[in-house]
Design a protein around this motif. Sequence first.
Motif, PDB file in Angstrom:
ATOM      1  N   MET A  57      45.838  38.551  37.807  1.00  7.99           N
ATOM      2  CA  MET A  57      45.058  39.561  37.302  1.00  7.99           C
ATOM      3  C   MET A  57      46.203  40.455  36.968  1.00  7.99           C
ATOM      4  O   MET A  57      46.920  41.033  37.393  1.00  7.99           O
ATOM      5  CB  MET A  57      44.073  40.080  38.407  1.00  7.99           C
ATOM      6  N   ARG A  58      45.620  41.087  35.578  1.00  9.59           N
ATOM      7  CA  ARG A  58      46.206  42.238  34.985  1.00  9.59           C
ATOM      8  C   ARG A  58      45.136  43.344  34.857  1.00  9.59           C
ATOM      9  O   ARG A  58      44.065  43.167  33.968  1.00  9.59           O
ATOM     10  CB  ARG A  58      47.058  42.015  33.730  1.00  9.59           C
ATOM     11  N   ILE A  59      45.080  44.192  35.480  1.00  6.67           N
ATOM     12  CA  ILE A  59      43.803  45.212  35.694  1.00  6.67           C
ATOM     13  C   ILE A  59      44.234  46.856  35.201  1.00  6.67           C
ATOM     14  O   ILE A  59      45.303  47.456  35.534  1.00  6.67           O
ATOM     15  CB  ILE A  59      43.195  45.323  36.934  1.00  6.67           C
ATOM     16  N   ASN A 115      31.929  43.527  28.460  1.00  5.77           N
ATOM     17  CA  ASN A 115      32.600  42.923  29.357  1.00  5.77           C
ATOM     18  C   ASN A 115      33.345  43.642  30.408  1.00  5.77           C
ATOM     19  O   ASN A 115      33.112  43.002  31.876  1.00  5.77           O
ATOM     20  CB  ASN A 115      33.518  41.859  28.668  1.00  5.77           C
ATOM     21  N   THR A 116      33.796  44.783  30.240  1.00  3.37           N
ATOM     22  CA  THR A 116      34.353  45.334  31.564  1.00  3.37           C
ATOM     23  C   THR A 116      33.323  45.951  32.467  1.00  3.37           C
ATOM     24  O   THR A 116      33.623  46.361  33.465  1.00  3.37           O
ATOM     25  CB  THR A 116      35.587  46.451  30.896  1.00  3.37           C
ATOM     26  N   ALA A 117      32.420  46.366  31.902  1.00  2.57           N
ATOM     27  CA  ALA A 117      31.313  46.930  32.625  1.00  2.57           C
ATOM     28  C   ALA A 117      30.807  46.159  33.967  1.00  2.57           C
ATOM     29  O   ALA A 117      30.424  46.614  34.772  1.00  2.57           O
ATOM     30  CB  ALA A 117      29.782  47.484  31.710  1.00  2.57           C
ATOM     31  N   GLN A 118      31.069  44.881  33.925  1.00  2.00           N
ATOM     32  CA  GLN A 118      30.770  43.847  34.963  1.00  2.00           C
ATOM     33  C   GLN A 118      31.709  43.916  35.980  1.00  2.00           C
ATOM     34  O   GLN A 118      31.441  43.441  37.198  1.00  2.00           O
ATOM     35  CB  GLN A 118      30.856  42.370  34.487  1.00  2.00           C
ATOM     36  N   LEU A 119      32.976  44.489  35.540  1.00  3.14           N
ATOM     37  CA  LEU A 119      33.987  44.418  36.594  1.00  3.14           C
ATOM     38  C   LEU A 119      34.405  45.917  37.212  1.00  3.14           C
ATOM     39  O   LEU A 119      34.145  46.749  36.504  1.00  3.14           O
ATOM     40  CB  LEU A 119      35.596  44.059  35.820  1.00  3.14           C
ATOM     41  N   ASN A 120      35.062  45.955  38.539  1.00  8.73           N
ATOM     42  CA  ASN A 120      35.400  46.945  38.951  1.00  8.73           C
ATOM     43  C   ASN A 120      36.508  46.801  40.080  1.00  8.73           C
ATOM     44  O   ASN A 120      36.790  45.632  40.450  1.00  8.73           O
ATOM     45  CB  ASN A 120      34.452  48.039  39.816  1.00  8.73           C
ATOM     46  N   VAL A 180      48.216  41.624  39.801  1.00  7.60           N
ATOM     47  CA  VAL A 180      48.402  41.151  40.977  1.00  7.60           C
ATOM     48  C   VAL A 180      48.739  39.437  40.785  1.00  7.60           C
ATOM     49  O   VAL A 180      48.091  38.707  39.747  1.00  7.60           O
ATOM     50  CB  VAL A 180      47.011  41.104  41.839  1.00  7.60           C
ATOM     51  N   ILE A 181      49.575  38.954  41.278  1.00 10.53           N
ATOM     52  CA  ILE A 181      50.084  37.589  40.830  1.00 10.53           C
ATOM     53  C   ILE A 181      50.572  36.756  42.060  1.00 10.53           C
ATOM     54  O   ILE A 181      51.145  37.186  42.982  1.00 10.53           O
ATOM     55  CB  ILE A 181      51.494  37.758  39.809  1.00 10.53           C
ATOM     56  N   ASP A 206      33.812  42.973  42.096  1.00 13.29           N
ATOM     57  CA  ASP A 206      34.757  43.775  42.445  1.00 13.29           C
ATOM     58  C   ASP A 206      36.229  42.929  42.694  1.00 13.29           C
ATOM     59  O   ASP A 206      36.172  41.983  43.597  1.00 13.29           O
ATOM     60  CB  ASP A 206      34.294  44.250  43.911  1.00 13.29           C
ATOM     61  N   LEU A 207      37.081  43.290  41.700  1.00 15.40           N
ATOM     62  CA  LEU A 207      38.035  42.496  41.523  1.00 15.40           C
ATOM     63  C   LEU A 207      39.106  42.543  43.023  1.00 15.40           C
ATOM     64  O   LEU A 207      39.891  41.936  43.085  1.00 15.40           O
ATOM     65  CB  LEU A 207      39.175  42.667  40.459  1.00 15.40           C
ATOM     66  N   SER A 208      38.756  43.543  43.668  1.00 20.44           N
ATOM     67  CA  SER A 208      39.704  43.952  44.922  1.00 20.44           C
ATOM     68  C   SER A 208      39.304  42.648  46.044  1.00 20.44           C
ATOM     69  O   SER A 208      40.087  42.622  46.908  1.00 20.44           O
ATOM     70  CB  SER A 208      39.636  45.223  45.476  1.00 20.44           C
ATOM     71  N   THR A 209      38.258  42.381  45.804  1.00 18.46           N
ATOM     72  CA  THR A 209      37.577  41.202  46.887  1.00 18.46           C
ATOM     73  C   THR A 209      38.149  39.764  46.493  1.00 18.46           C
ATOM     74  O   THR A 209      37.745  38.805  47.401  1.00 18.46           O
ATOM     75  CB  THR A 209      35.870  41.104  47.036  1.00 18.46           C
ATOM     76  N   ILE A 210      38.750  39.332  45.492  1.00 20.46           N
ATOM     77  CA  ILE A 210      39.202  38.266  45.109  1.00 20.46           C
ATOM     78  C   ILE A 210      40.395  37.729  46.093  1.00 20.46           C
ATOM     79  O   ILE A 210      41.212  38.434  46.342  1.00 20.46           O
ATOM     80  CB  ILE A 210      39.735  38.128  43.732  1.00 20.46           C
ATOM     81  N   ASP A 211      40.019  36.514  46.441  1.00 21.26           N
ATOM     82  CA  ASP A 211      41.009  35.910  47.224  1.00 21.26           C
ATOM     83  C   ASP A 211      41.818  34.750  46.610  1.00 21.26           C
ATOM     84  O   ASP A 211      41.079  33.979  46.033  1.00 21.26           O
ATOM     85  CB  ASP A 211      40.333  35.064  48.561  1.00 21.26           C
ATOM     86  N   PHE A 212      42.981  34.668  46.549  1.00 20.32           N
ATOM     87  CA  PHE A 212      43.491  33.698  45.476  1.00 20.32           C
ATOM     88  C   PHE A 212      43.627  32.428  46.224  1.00 20.32           C
ATOM     89  O   PHE A 212      44.077  31.455  45.694  1.00 20.32           O
ATOM     90  CB  PHE A 212      45.128  34.299  45.248  1.00 20.32           C
ATOM     91  N   ASN A 213      43.344  32.114  47.389  1.00 17.63           N
ATOM     92  CA  ASN A 213      43.247  30.882  48.190  1.00 17.63           C
ATOM     93  C   ASN A 213      41.805  30.105  47.769  1.00 17.63           C
ATOM     94  O   ASN A 213      41.433  29.164  48.176  1.00 17.63           O
ATOM     95  CB  ASN A 213      43.332  30.896  49.561  1.00 17.63           C
ATOM     96  N   GLN A 214      40.901  31.076  47.265  1.00 14.70           N
ATOM     97  CA  GLN A 214      39.521  30.522  46.968  1.00 14.70           C
ATOM     98  C   GLN A 214      39.309  29.803  45.646  1.00 14.70           C
ATOM     99  O   GLN A 214      40.058  30.047  44.606  1.00 14.70           O
ATOM    100  CB  GLN A 214      38.402  31.533  47.263  1.00 14.70           C
ATOM    101  N   ASN A 215      38.286  29.071  45.266  1.00 13.37           N
ATOM    102  CA  ASN A 215      37.930  28.404  44.066  1.00 13.37           C
ATOM    103  C   ASN A 215      37.635  29.653  43.277  1.00 13.37           C
ATOM    104  O   ASN A 215      37.051  30.549  43.498  1.00 13.37           O
ATOM    105  CB  ASN A 215      36.795  27.383  44.063  1.00 13.37           C
TER     106      ASN A 215
END
Length: 222
Positions: free
Chosen positions: A97-99, A68-73, A194-195, A9-18
């Motif tokens: 990210m460009r979504i 590849n896109t089926a893995q993402l949301n 998201v940049i 889930d790309l909405s959960t990505i924290d840009f401060n994490q590895n």
Amino acid sequence: MSCSTKSQDLSTIDFNQNAETYLDGLSFSSKTEQKGHYEAVVKGEDASLKLVDKGELSTNYVFMGEKNTAQLNYGGIPINDVMGTAITVYDNKIAFMRINVKNDQSIALLELLKKKLGTPTEIVKSEDNPYDETDKSQRLLLEKLPNETKKVKDDVLDDYTLTYPENFIWNKNDVIYQLTFSPTGNYISSQLVVISKKAFKDKIIMGYHNPDKDPILSKYLN
């Protein structure tokens, strides 16, 4: 290519994490390493971009095609398998990210972002678009976003134009979100960028390589 063992889930990505926390185990269409940042080269009327290596190292991932896109949301919203998603890792963290979500999910994406991020910091409107009452995407904008979309009478030409919200901006600490709407007849297509401000300032992302001159986002780097 890597082998897919999970979904993200790309909405959960924290840009401060590895970045490995999110990318490890995902399959992708391509992976390229980039050394340097972008600089403009102007020769007379011709202009181009070149990479200048000052020690910057980033890695660009592209996710296209159904596999590849089926893995993402994004918050449960499915990704457009034709337009796909691009992710850039910089300093071992996801920095860009460009979504592109499914074409019929643009309004749903906007509502999700409002819940996640709150009221947009800025809404940039597109004006003087010829109005076409048979255009489904224009009717959808008028129906779903009546406060931001207006049909305006042109008394000189005796017809109507449409003003609609083209860019929604959220300025959140060290990250900028930009959702762009493009009404295209039968649907409203959209793209979410998201940049991180560091990646923007360091000019490592093509299209976001001239931060001081960006007509929409430059103000958010001060």
